[in-house]
Design a protein around this motif. Sequence first.
Motif, PDB file in Angstrom:
ATOM      1  N   VAL A 398       0.869  -1.175   0.000  1.00 32.66           N
ATOM      2  CA  VAL A 398       0.000   0.000   0.000  1.00 32.66           C
ATOM      3  C   VAL A 398       0.907   1.227   0.000  1.00 32.66           C
ATOM      4  CG1 VAL A 398      -1.706   1.314   1.321  1.00 32.66           C
ATOM      5  CG2 VAL A 398      -1.837  -1.192   1.241  1.00 32.66           C
ATOM      6  N   THR A 399       0.793   2.036  -1.049  1.00 38.11           N
ATOM      7  CA  THR A 399       1.667   3.202  -1.178  1.00 38.11           C
ATOM      8  C   THR A 399       0.882   4.472  -0.858  1.00 38.11           C
ATOM      9  OG1 THR A 399       2.677   1.994  -2.975  1.00 38.11           O
ATOM     10  CG2 THR A 399       3.381   4.253  -2.681  1.00 38.11           C
ATOM     11  N   ILE A 400       1.514   5.285  -0.023  1.00 39.00           N
ATOM     12  CA  ILE A 400       0.880   6.553   0.360  1.00 39.00           C
ATOM     13  C   ILE A 400       1.727   7.673  -0.244  1.00 39.00           C
ATOM     14  CG2 ILE A 400       0.355   8.065   2.342  1.00 39.00           C
ATOM     15  CD1 ILE A 400       0.305   4.566   3.174  1.00 39.00           C
ATOM     16  N   ASP A 401       1.111   8.523  -1.076  1.00 39.22           N
ATOM     17  CA  ASP A 401       1.875   9.599  -1.722  1.00 39.22           C
ATOM     18  C   ASP A 401       1.292  10.963  -1.337  1.00 39.22           C
ATOM     19  OD1 ASP A 401      -0.425   9.845  -3.224  1.00 39.22           O
ATOM     20  OD2 ASP A 401       0.346   8.595  -4.857  1.00 39.22           O
ATOM     21  N   PHE A 402       1.869  12.036  -1.892  1.00 40.28           N
ATOM     22  CA  PHE A 402       1.423  13.365  -1.468  1.00 40.28           C
ATOM     23  C   PHE A 402      -0.028  13.626  -1.865  1.00 40.28           C
ATOM     24  CE2 PHE A 402       5.999  13.716  -1.145  1.00 40.28           C
ATOM     25  CZ  PHE A 402       6.088  14.232   0.143  1.00 40.28           C
ATOM     26  N   GLN A 403      -0.437  13.010  -2.969  1.00 38.25           N
ATOM     27  CA  GLN A 403      -1.828  13.160  -3.406  1.00 38.25           C
ATOM     28  C   GLN A 403      -2.788  12.582  -2.344  1.00 38.25           C
ATOM     29  OE1 GLN A 403      -2.567  14.721  -6.183  1.00 38.25           O
ATOM     30  NE2 GLN A 403      -4.788  14.394  -6.021  1.00 38.25           N
ATOM     31  N   SER A 404      -2.295  11.562  -1.618  1.00 34.94           N
ATOM     32  CA  SER A 404      -3.130  10.925  -0.584  1.00 34.94           C
ATOM     33  C   SER A 404      -3.574  11.938   0.469  1.00 34.94           C
ATOM     34  CB  SER A 404      -2.366   9.797   0.114  1.00 34.94           C
ATOM     35  OG  SER A 404      -1.820   8.913  -0.797  1.00 34.94           O
ATOM     36  N   LEU A 405      -2.677  12.930   0.709  1.00 40.74           N
ATOM     37  CA  LEU A 405      -3.012  13.948   1.719  1.00 40.74           C
ATOM     38  C   LEU A 405      -4.186  14.806   1.256  1.00 40.74           C
ATOM     39  CD1 LEU A 405       0.622  15.080   2.603  1.00 40.74           C
ATOM     40  CD2 LEU A 405      -0.927  13.772   4.063  1.00 40.74           C
ATOM     41  N   GLU A 406      -4.312  14.949  -0.051  1.00 45.11           N
ATOM     42  CA  GLU A 406      -5.382  15.780  -0.610  1.00 45.11           C
ATOM     43  C   GLU A 406      -6.690  14.998  -0.728  1.00 45.11           C
ATOM     44  OE1 GLU A 406      -4.338  18.883  -2.565  1.00 45.11           O
ATOM     45  OE2 GLU A 406      -2.627  18.615  -1.201  1.00 45.11           O
ATOM     46  N   ASP A 407      -6.560  13.738  -1.290  1.00 44.60           N
ATOM     47  CA  ASP A 407      -7.805  13.045  -1.666  1.00 44.60           C
ATOM     48  C   ASP A 407      -8.116  11.823  -0.806  1.00 44.60           C
ATOM     49  OD1 ASP A 407      -5.951  11.235  -2.544  1.00 44.60           O
ATOM     50  OD2 ASP A 407      -6.416  11.395  -4.669  1.00 44.60           O
ATOM     51  N   THR A 411      -2.641   3.697  -2.965  1.00 49.24           N
ATOM     52  CA  THR A 411      -2.476   2.744  -4.066  1.00 49.24           C
ATOM     53  C   THR A 411      -2.170   1.364  -3.514  1.00 49.24           C
ATOM     54  OG1 THR A 411      -1.587   4.506  -5.417  1.00 49.24           O
ATOM     55  CG2 THR A 411      -1.154   2.270  -6.165  1.00 49.24           C
ATOM     56  N   ILE A 412      -2.905   0.369  -4.001  1.00 45.90           N
ATOM     57  CA  ILE A 412      -2.543  -1.022  -3.687  1.00 45.90           C
ATOM     58  C   ILE A 412      -1.787  -1.570  -4.879  1.00 45.90           C
ATOM     59  CG2 ILE A 412      -3.354  -3.365  -3.248  1.00 45.90           C
ATOM     60  CD1 ILE A 412      -5.872  -2.305  -2.065  1.00 45.90           C
ATOM     61  N   ARG A 413      -0.610  -2.127  -4.642  1.00 47.19           N
ATOM     62  CA  ARG A 413       0.172  -2.740  -5.721  1.00 47.19           C
ATOM     63  C   ARG A 413       0.195  -4.248  -5.478  1.00 47.19           C
ATOM     64  NH1 ARG A 413       5.183  -5.777  -5.658  1.00 47.19           N
ATOM     65  NH2 ARG A 413       6.347  -5.277  -7.545  1.00 47.19           N
ATOM     66  N   GLU A 414      -0.199  -4.998  -6.522  1.00 48.35           N
ATOM     67  CA  GLU A 414      -0.310  -6.448  -6.366  1.00 48.35           C
ATOM     68  C   GLU A 414       0.979  -7.140  -6.780  1.00 48.35           C
ATOM     69  OE1 GLU A 414      -5.088  -6.928  -7.030  1.00 48.35           O
ATOM     70  OE2 GLU A 414      -3.742  -7.719  -8.560  1.00 48.35           O
ATOM     71  N   GLN A 420      -1.814  -1.924 -10.270  1.00 49.71           N
ATOM     72  CA  GLN A 420      -1.971  -0.952  -9.190  1.00 49.71           C
ATOM     73  C   GLN A 420      -3.394  -0.425  -9.210  1.00 49.71           C
ATOM     74  OE1 GLN A 420       1.138   1.730  -8.509  1.00 49.71           O
ATOM     75  NE2 GLN A 420       2.734   0.261  -8.996  1.00 49.71           N
ATOM     76  N   ILE A 421      -3.930  -0.276  -8.019  1.00 48.70           N
ATOM     77  CA  ILE A 421      -5.309   0.203  -7.901  1.00 48.70           C
ATOM     78  C   ILE A 421      -5.274   1.386  -6.953  1.00 48.70           C
ATOM     79  CG2 ILE A 421      -7.661  -0.424  -7.251  1.00 48.70           C
ATOM     80  CD1 ILE A 421      -6.598  -3.304  -6.973  1.00 48.70           C
ATOM     81  N   ARG A 422      -5.927   2.465  -7.325  1.00 50.92           N
ATOM     82  CA  ARG A 422      -6.020   3.597  -6.409  1.00 50.92           C
ATOM     83  C   ARG A 422      -7.440   3.618  -5.843  1.00 50.92           C
ATOM     84  NH1 ARG A 422      -2.624   7.443  -4.915  1.00 50.92           N
ATOM     85  NH2 ARG A 422      -3.538   9.405  -4.195  1.00 50.92           N
ATOM     86  N   LEU A 423      -7.516   3.717  -4.530  1.00 53.24           N
ATOM     87  CA  LEU A 423      -8.845   3.632  -3.915  1.00 53.24           C
ATOM     88  C   LEU A 423      -8.874   4.421  -2.601  1.00 53.24           C
ATOM     89  CD1 LEU A 423      -9.271   0.057  -2.388  1.00 53.24           C
ATOM     90  CD2 LEU A 423      -7.152   1.310  -2.598  1.00 53.24           C
ATOM     91  N   PRO A 424     -10.074   4.782  -2.146  1.00 54.34           N
ATOM     92  CA  PRO A 424     -10.179   5.561  -0.904  1.00 54.34           C
ATOM     93  C   PRO A 424      -9.671   4.772   0.301  1.00 54.34           C
ATOM     94  CG  PRO A 424     -12.266   5.550  -2.109  1.00 54.34           C
ATOM     95  CD  PRO A 424     -11.379   4.576  -2.780  1.00 54.34           C
ATOM     96  N   ILE A 425      -9.013   5.438   1.232  1.00 51.86           N
ATOM     97  CA  ILE A 425      -8.497   4.777   2.436  1.00 51.86           C
ATOM     98  C   ILE A 425      -9.635   4.071   3.182  1.00 51.86           C
ATOM     99  CG2 ILE A 425      -7.451   5.184   4.712  1.00 51.86           C
ATOM    100  CD1 ILE A 425      -5.746   7.365   3.416  1.00 51.86           C
ATOM    101  N   ALA A 426     -10.813   4.678   3.146  1.00 52.05           N
ATOM    102  CA  ALA A 426     -11.952   4.099   3.862  1.00 52.05           C
ATOM    103  C   ALA A 426     -12.305   2.697   3.348  1.00 52.05           C
ATOM    104  CB  ALA A 426     -13.164   5.025   3.727  1.00 52.05           C
ATOM    105  N   ALA A 427     -11.943   2.416   2.074  1.00 53.07           N
ATOM    106  CA  ALA A 427     -12.291   1.103   1.497  1.00 53.07           C
ATOM    107  C   ALA A 427     -11.118   0.129   1.556  1.00 53.07           C
ATOM    108  CB  ALA A 427     -12.736   1.290   0.046  1.00 53.07           C
ATOM    109  N   LEU A 428      -9.981   0.576   2.103  1.00 51.82           N
ATOM    110  CA  LEU A 428      -8.743  -0.211   2.011  1.00 51.82           C
ATOM    111  C   LEU A 428      -8.838  -1.557   2.725  1.00 51.82           C
ATOM    112  CD1 LEU A 428      -5.774  -0.326   1.108  1.00 51.82           C
ATOM    113  CD2 LEU A 428      -5.162   0.853   3.224  1.00 51.82           C
TER     114      LEU A 428
END
Length: 457
Positions: A398-407, A411-414, A420-428
Amino acid sequence: MAKQVPGRVTMEKLTSLCQRRGFIFPSSDIYGGLSSCWDYGPVGVELKRNIKEVWWRNNVQERDDMVGLDTSILMHPRVWEASEHLAQFSDPLVECKNCHLRWRADELKGDRCPSCNGELTEPHQFNLMFKTFMGPMEEAANVVYLRPETAQGIFVNFENVVNTSRKRLPFGIAQIGKSFRNEITTGNFVFRSREFEQMEIEFFVKPGTDDKWFDYWLEERFNWYVKLSIKKENLRLREHAEEELAHYAHKCYDIDYNFPMGWSELEGIANRGDFDLKQHMTYSGKSLTYLDEESKEHIIPYIIEPSAGVDRSVLAVLCDAYEEEPDKDEIRVLFHFHPDLAPIKVAVLPLSRKENLAALAKDVYADLRPCWMVQYDDTQSIGRRYRRQDELGTPFCVTIDFQSLEDNMVTIRERDTMNQIRLPIAALRDTLQAKLAGEDLFVLPEGGQIWKEEKHA
Ligand code: ATP
């Protein structure tokens, strides 16, 4: 640098990777190691625990006809008389008159020393049980043995279990524990060691139904390995020839795995008949019969024994999951572990160590840790961190980037597909849960995206 070419798994590659990544170390490493004893490192211990847990869950927790047991390693010395280990548990040993190396006579191809071609001594029987003394006096009366199999602890508790568990035939008793054998020739990493762990089932059945139950367990145990993602083509069943059968066995099959050194035994499945209970009745003077409610007769159950090695299972899982893939001019080394077996399920990787990003990554980490073994890694480039997790066989990063702070998205990388899938933290957490359970019907949460990882230079 020359282009690297992916290759097959070898014992050398595996041993070296296992040491480098913390799977398995030689025992007493700083003293030069102790022959054929191994220590499981921080990652290896998780893999081994997972194998044992899945075995226990499938064979005890999920079955109505099985109970567990955990018996002592040291047992009454009469046990080993009754089981005939004292008389029979030996291998023919020969010694080279020139270099003094010792060999198992039954494993030698010719009649000369395989190391120096020297002349060999006549074979003599060498008992494989480790001896020690109970109490302060080192005298014959106090000799006890380290158990060479966990099975005997089950047989001697048959009556205790029948009286306390309300189990009726057919039913089984399962046990996982250490066993010790003073093997003459060891080697092939953890395949043959002098201290190892077994996962054994003694399944008690009515005489006459034993053939049916033998076939049942053969199929059940073979499929267990397949279910854990071991490739079917790397597994085979091998029936023991008449002259190979142990003295107690009516019938025996090995489940063999195609290890790098060739096909070798992973698990043995034997029909032991009524030998064990009869022997313990004779030697203990206690009745170990079972009152059959239908016929109102006292019978001695027959026993079907699937006996697996934990360490050999670890080795088979490692060999089977190992893969080298081309990655530009380099190779990507990874373990395709089944999610239930993967030592680390998820790695949390913040793109930078900057304070606000680290705080968010730590929150994600704290949220996932109660569910699984999760690793936090904020060192080196993201590409290197992915490769490191590949070598540990971690299914998801699970990668956390600067965009994560905004939105509030991550990213989950398999591991296997490098998708790679980008998804809300709430659904992680729910998404990881579903993916670890192998659910293919994955629903991308609202606002989610999916793409493929670029292979790095
Ligand atoms: P082998 O023929 O390889 O010596 P075995 O037939 O003596 O094995 P069993 O007595 O049937 O082995 O033991 C059941 C299982 O315990 C084996 O299938 C194996 O997985 C494991 N096992 C036995 N001996 C060892 C050992 N020295 N090191 C690691 N595992 C072992």
